[in-house]
Enzyme design. Sequence first.
Site, PDB file in Angstrom:
ATOM      1  N   ARG A 140       0.704  -1.210  -0.019  1.00 50.29           N
ATOM      2  CA  ARG A 140       0.095   0.151  -0.053  1.00 50.29           C
ATOM      3  C   ARG A 140       0.960   1.152   0.120  1.00 50.29           C
ATOM      4  NH1 ARG A 140      -2.964  -1.482   5.300  1.00 50.29           N
ATOM      5  NH2 ARG A 140      -0.905  -1.964   5.769  1.00 50.29           N
ATOM      6  N   LYS A 179       4.107 -19.388   5.705  1.00 47.68           N
ATOM      7  CA  LYS A 179       3.532 -19.630   6.850  1.00 47.68           C
ATOM      8  C   LYS A 179       3.458 -18.694   7.685  1.00 47.68           C
ATOM      9  CE  LYS A 179       6.152 -20.544  10.439  1.00 47.68           C
ATOM     10  NZ  LYS A 179       6.902 -19.831  11.078  1.00 47.68           N
ATOM     11  N   HIS A 214      10.697 -23.024   5.286  1.00 41.69           N
ATOM     12  CA  HIS A 214      11.912 -22.929   4.645  1.00 41.69           C
ATOM     13  C   HIS A 214      13.070 -23.669   5.214  1.00 41.69           C
ATOM     14  CE1 HIS A 214      12.585 -20.383   8.526  1.00 41.69           C
ATOM     15  NE2 HIS A 214      13.828 -20.667   8.436  1.00 41.69           N
ATOM     16  N   LYS A 223      16.721 -25.795   3.626  1.00 44.12           N
ATOM     17  CA  LYS A 223      17.941 -25.771   4.074  1.00 44.12           C
ATOM     18  C   LYS A 223      19.185 -26.772   3.654  1.00 44.12           C
ATOM     19  CE  LYS A 223      16.975 -23.273   8.385  1.00 44.12           C
ATOM     20  NZ  LYS A 223      17.602 -22.268   8.716  1.00 44.12           N
ATOM     21  N   GLU A 270      17.007 -21.153  19.653  1.00 47.57           N
ATOM     22  CA  GLU A 270      17.481 -19.681  18.947  1.00 47.57           C
ATOM     23  C   GLU A 270      17.716 -18.838  19.995  1.00 47.57           C
ATOM     24  OE1 GLU A 270      14.706 -18.252  15.823  1.00 47.57           O
ATOM     25  OE2 GLU A 270      13.292 -19.050  17.156  1.00 47.57           O
ATOM     26  N   ASP A 286       4.432 -21.840  15.646  1.00 44.29           N
ATOM     27  CA  ASP A 286       5.479 -21.004  15.055  1.00 44.29           C
ATOM     28  C   ASP A 286       6.657 -21.996  14.367  1.00 44.29           C
ATOM     29  OD1 ASP A 286       6.701 -18.628  13.888  1.00 44.29           O
ATOM     30  OD2 ASP A 286       8.060 -18.501  15.623  1.00 44.29           O
ATOM     31  N   HIS A 335       8.254 -26.465  11.110  1.00 45.78           N
ATOM     32  CA  HIS A 335       9.942 -26.896  10.719  1.00 45.78           C
ATOM     33  C   HIS A 335      10.049 -28.114  11.752  1.00 45.78           C
ATOM     34  CE1 HIS A 335       9.634 -22.920   9.408  1.00 45.78           C
ATOM     35  NE2 HIS A 335      10.077 -22.143  10.551  1.00 45.78           N
ATOM     36  N   LYS A 365      12.788 -19.746  21.986  1.00 46.16           N
ATOM     37  CA  LYS A 365      13.655 -18.409  21.890  1.00 46.16           C
ATOM     38  C   LYS A 365      14.562 -18.167  23.404  1.00 46.16           C
ATOM     39  CE  LYS A 365      10.988 -16.871  18.259  1.00 46.16           C
ATOM     40  NZ  LYS A 365      11.377 -16.542  17.077  1.00 46.16           N
TER      41      LYS A 365
HETATM   42  P1  NDP Z   1       5.457  -7.116   7.772  1.00 46.76           P
HETATM   43  O1  NDP Z   1       4.526  -6.639   8.499  1.00 46.76           O
HETATM   44  O2  NDP Z   1       7.014  -6.608   7.884  1.00 46.76           O
HETATM   45  O3  NDP Z   1       5.064  -6.839   6.337  1.00 46.76           O
HETATM   46  C1  NDP Z   1       3.639  -6.947   5.777  1.00 46.76           C
HETATM   47  C2  NDP Z   1       3.665  -6.459   4.372  1.00 46.76           C
HETATM   48  O4  NDP Z   1       2.484  -6.757   3.934  1.00 46.76           O
HETATM   49  C3  NDP Z   1       4.291  -5.202   4.138  1.00 46.76           C
HETATM   50  O5  NDP Z   1       4.853  -5.098   2.804  1.00 46.76           O
HETATM   51  C4  NDP Z   1       2.833  -4.277   4.131  1.00 46.76           C
HETATM   52  O6  NDP Z   1       3.089  -3.189   3.265  1.00 46.76           O
HETATM   53  C5  NDP Z   1       1.895  -5.462   3.385  1.00 46.76           C
HETATM   54  N1  NDP Z   1       0.593  -5.024   3.520  1.00 46.76           N
HETATM   55  C6  NDP Z   1      -0.029  -5.120   4.767  1.00 46.76           C
HETATM   56  N2  NDP Z   1      -1.352  -4.919   4.546  1.00 46.76           N
HETATM   57  C7  NDP Z   1      -1.496  -4.753   3.275  1.00 46.76           C
HETATM   58  C8  NDP Z   1      -2.673  -4.758   2.243  1.00 46.76           C
HETATM   59  N3  NDP Z   1      -4.041  -4.369   2.898  1.00 46.76           N
HETATM   60  N4  NDP Z   1      -2.587  -4.462   1.002  1.00 46.76           N
HETATM   61  C9  NDP Z   1      -1.259  -4.531   0.604  1.00 46.76           C
HETATM   62  N5  NDP Z   1      -0.266  -4.792   1.263  1.00 46.76           N
HETATM   63  C10 NDP Z   1      -0.281  -5.037   2.487  1.00 46.76           C
HETATM   64  O7  NDP Z   1       5.373  -8.737   7.847  1.00 46.76           O
HETATM   65  P2  NDP Z   1       6.638  -9.863   7.328  1.00 46.76           P
HETATM   66  O8  NDP Z   1       7.335  -9.714   6.175  1.00 46.76           O
HETATM   67  O9  NDP Z   1       7.541  -9.791   8.822  1.00 46.76           O
HETATM   68  O10 NDP Z   1       5.561 -11.257   7.287  1.00 46.76           O
HETATM   69  C11 NDP Z   1       4.747 -11.472   6.127  1.00 46.76           C
HETATM   70  C12 NDP Z   1       4.252 -13.036   6.592  1.00 46.76           C
HETATM   71  O11 NDP Z   1       5.459 -13.807   6.249  1.00 46.76           O
HETATM   72  C13 NDP Z   1       3.627 -13.063   7.839  1.00 46.76           C
HETATM   73  O12 NDP Z   1       2.766 -14.135   7.677  1.00 46.76           O
HETATM   74  C14 NDP Z   1       4.984 -13.714   8.538  1.00 46.76           C
HETATM   75  O13 NDP Z   1       4.391 -14.542   9.614  1.00 46.76           O
HETATM   76  C15 NDP Z   1       5.583 -14.870   7.443  1.00 46.76           C
HETATM   77  N6  NDP Z   1       6.830 -15.018   7.887  1.00 46.76           N
HETATM   78  C16 NDP Z   1       7.742 -13.852   8.289  1.00 46.76           C
HETATM   79  C17 NDP Z   1       8.832 -14.224   8.507  1.00 46.76           C
HETATM   80  C18 NDP Z   1      10.027 -13.099   8.985  1.00 46.76           C
HETATM   81  O14 NDP Z   1      11.145 -13.450   9.197  1.00 46.76           O
HETATM   82  N7  NDP Z   1       9.682 -11.878   8.897  1.00 46.76           N
HETATM   83  C19 NDP Z   1       9.422 -15.584   8.452  1.00 46.76           C
HETATM   84  C20 NDP Z   1       8.474 -16.496   8.102  1.00 46.76           C
HETATM   85  C21 NDP Z   1       7.367 -16.371   8.041  1.00 46.76           C
HETATM   86  P3  NDP Z   1       2.061  -1.740   3.448  1.00 46.76           P
HETATM   87  O15 NDP Z   1       1.981  -1.611   4.910  1.00 46.76           O
HETATM   88  O16 NDP Z   1       2.752  -1.024   2.656  1.00 46.76           O
HETATM   89  O17 NDP Z   1       0.761  -2.101   2.759  1.00 46.76           O
HETATM   90  C1  BG6 Z   2      10.404 -18.640  11.303  1.00 42.98           C
HETATM   91  C2  BG6 Z   2       9.684 -18.431  12.668  1.00 42.98           C
HETATM   92  O1  BG6 Z   2       9.626 -19.341  10.853  1.00 42.98           O
HETATM   93  O2  BG6 Z   2      11.697 -19.324  11.545  1.00 42.98           O
HETATM   94  C3  BG6 Z   2      10.737 -17.413  13.560  1.00 42.98           C
HETATM   95  O3  BG6 Z   2       8.613 -17.482  12.499  1.00 42.98           O
HETATM   96  C4  BG6 Z   2      12.010 -18.118  13.792  1.00 42.98           C
HETATM   97  O4  BG6 Z   2      10.206 -17.135  14.635  1.00 42.98           O
HETATM   98  C5  BG6 Z   2      12.473 -18.638  12.335  1.00 42.98           C
HETATM   99  O5  BG6 Z   2      12.954 -17.241  14.295  1.00 42.98           O
HETATM  100  C6  BG6 Z   2      13.926 -19.545  12.620  1.00 42.98           C
HETATM  101  O6  BG6 Z   2      14.343 -19.583  11.203  1.00 42.98           O
HETATM  102  P1  BG6 Z   2      16.087 -19.722  11.173  1.00 42.98           P
HETATM  103  O7  BG6 Z   2      16.271 -20.091   9.701  1.00 42.98           O
HETATM  104  O8  BG6 Z   2      16.672 -18.481  11.498  1.00 42.98           O
HETATM  105  O9  BG6 Z   2      16.440 -20.882  12.074  1.00 42.98           O
END
Ligand code: NDP
Ligand code: BG6
Length: 498
Positions: free
Chosen positions: A52, A158, A188, A192, A226, A245, A250, A350
């Site tokens: 957005r 996920k 993911h 690995k 972790e 989680d 995993h 954690k």
């Molecule tokens: P973030 O909150 O950092 O990012 C969310 C993204 O979604 C942003 O780009 C945001 O951009 C976008 N977004 C939110 N609402 C809307 C909307 N209504 N329309 C369009 N875009 C939208 O989350 P993460 O990147 O951390 O996580 C994303 C998913 O991946 C989650 O389900 C998380 O659990 C999963 N995940 C994350 C990991 C991680 O290491 N971060 C690891 C494994 C899984 P904007 O606000 O500009 O719209």
């Molecule tokens: C993600 C979990 O799927 O895996 C996190 O949402 C976690 O909480 C991560 O930290 C661990 O991944 P890695 O590859 O760093 O061991």
Amino acid sequence: MNVIILFMEGNFDLVIFGGTGDLALRKLYPALFLADCDDRLHAGGRIIAAARQTLDNDAFRAKVAEALQRFVPKVTGAAQEMQAKRDASLSRFLARLTYFILDANDATQYQALKRSLDERDSQTIFYLSVGPTLFPAIIGGLKASGLNTPDTRIVLEKPLGRDLTSSRQINSLVLEAFAESQVYRIDHYLGKETVQNLLALRFGNTLLEPLWNRSWVRDVQITIAETVGVETRGEFYDSTGAFRDMVQNHLLNLLCITAMEPPASLDPDAVRDEKLQVLRAMKPWTAETLRESLVRGQYRAGSMGGSRVASYLDEQGVAVNSPTETYVALRAEVSNWRWAGVPFYLRTGKRMAERRAEVVINFKSPPHSIFETPLAPNRLVITLQPEESVRLYTMAKAPGDGMRLREVYLDLDFQQFFRERRQDAYERLLLDVLRGNATLFMRRDEADAAWRWVQPVLDHWASESTPPIGYAAGSWGPPASSRLTALAGTAWHEEQSV
Ligand code: NDP
Ligand code: BG6
């Protein structure tokens, strides 16, 4: 000699919903960039980030360039040639990126996305790097605009729901718009390097197979520890917990790869069929095992690497008196001919003493000893991270008079043998999606079987008023987890003698 491998056969458009988020910036762009540096992305590949926030292409590219600077592992010493290649590849990679402003909840905006993708002939992939609450709107938008053509693919991050019911709802929804063969559910850990190596170790050698069963294995331990806390994800984590989680996905995937029967081939369905058989053979929970074979903990303030760290309850985004677990240890069983009666101990947490992911196979003790020294049973330790190695602990005679035995290990350090750069898990998985190889992705029936096994635990905790057991940050978790293994006369790997 540099071998240039162009795996991708044609143009592709990779649309990343949530393309400005933490996951995209920290993992997805670095992985794609490294693949590009190795000439593994087709020259006609485009990456389109959708979110957005108001950004133009230049501002978005600057954001990604900054993320690459932070999150792509640095090259050191002799690898300066590699650095020069990376510098040279940067502008090519950034030129692949475009930014598309889209509110996923606004159904009218998908037509514009379609128009921009219709400009050319290419393989289109939709990557949902957003929270699962946005999945229905995005899948609905793709379907209503006709973007879900049979040759597209969709990648789901996920967590895929938060229980059996919601995961089934998501799966039904996605399968109303896409065929199962178009759906890539990411875990993911399956990408690995050492998880792949576990397959090589088990099915590329004859040595272990005769021992890989209840006759010779005493117990199996799978740990993902972790050192990090919940960091900036307090709110998400507090409504999720370690079980959803890490265990549901995993740890269960590692268990499946460890316990499965040899597949007939590496064909995606051959591997996934065998993993599914393991999930279906998981011994169901009973009132007794829910009470005796399950430990949940929550970290308290403690010391990590010499610095004080806060208690989970003081982390930002965490509810007052939150009952969410940051640690789980459990004893499971795979009820089939190969594994009946062998405990599989799973644990994750954690803020633990070390960052370590490993699979430990504890073999049975020799049936009779001719030595005075007590014999430690043989142990095979497959370490996934931080370093990748396989270690076989055996007994050997200590030098000197008499027959004093001591435990030593045979060490296979992959860094010593393979000089090539390791692919990161996301790099491998993204390339697999681009190639259309689903072997390392969860099929619907696998995800369903995993949720079915974990659901009684979620129900049990939801009905319980006892809070998780506190453990000090920087420790190996609550003492109750040691009692879990001690009940069967064994101990966690780090508690065993070396
Ligand atoms: P973030 O909150 O950092 O990012 C969310 C993204 O979604 C942003 O780009 C945001 O951009 C976008 N977004 C939110 N609402 C809307 C909307 N209504 N329309 C369009 N875009 C939208 O989350 P993460 O990147 O951390 O996580 C994303 C998913 O991946 C989650 O389900 C998380 O659990 C999963 N995940 C994350 C990991 C991680 O290491 N971060 C690891 C494994 C899984 P904007 O606000 O500009 O719209
Ligand atoms: C993600 C979990 O799927 O895996 C996190 O949402 C976690 O909480 C991560 O930290 C661990 O991944 P890695 O590859 O760093 O061991």
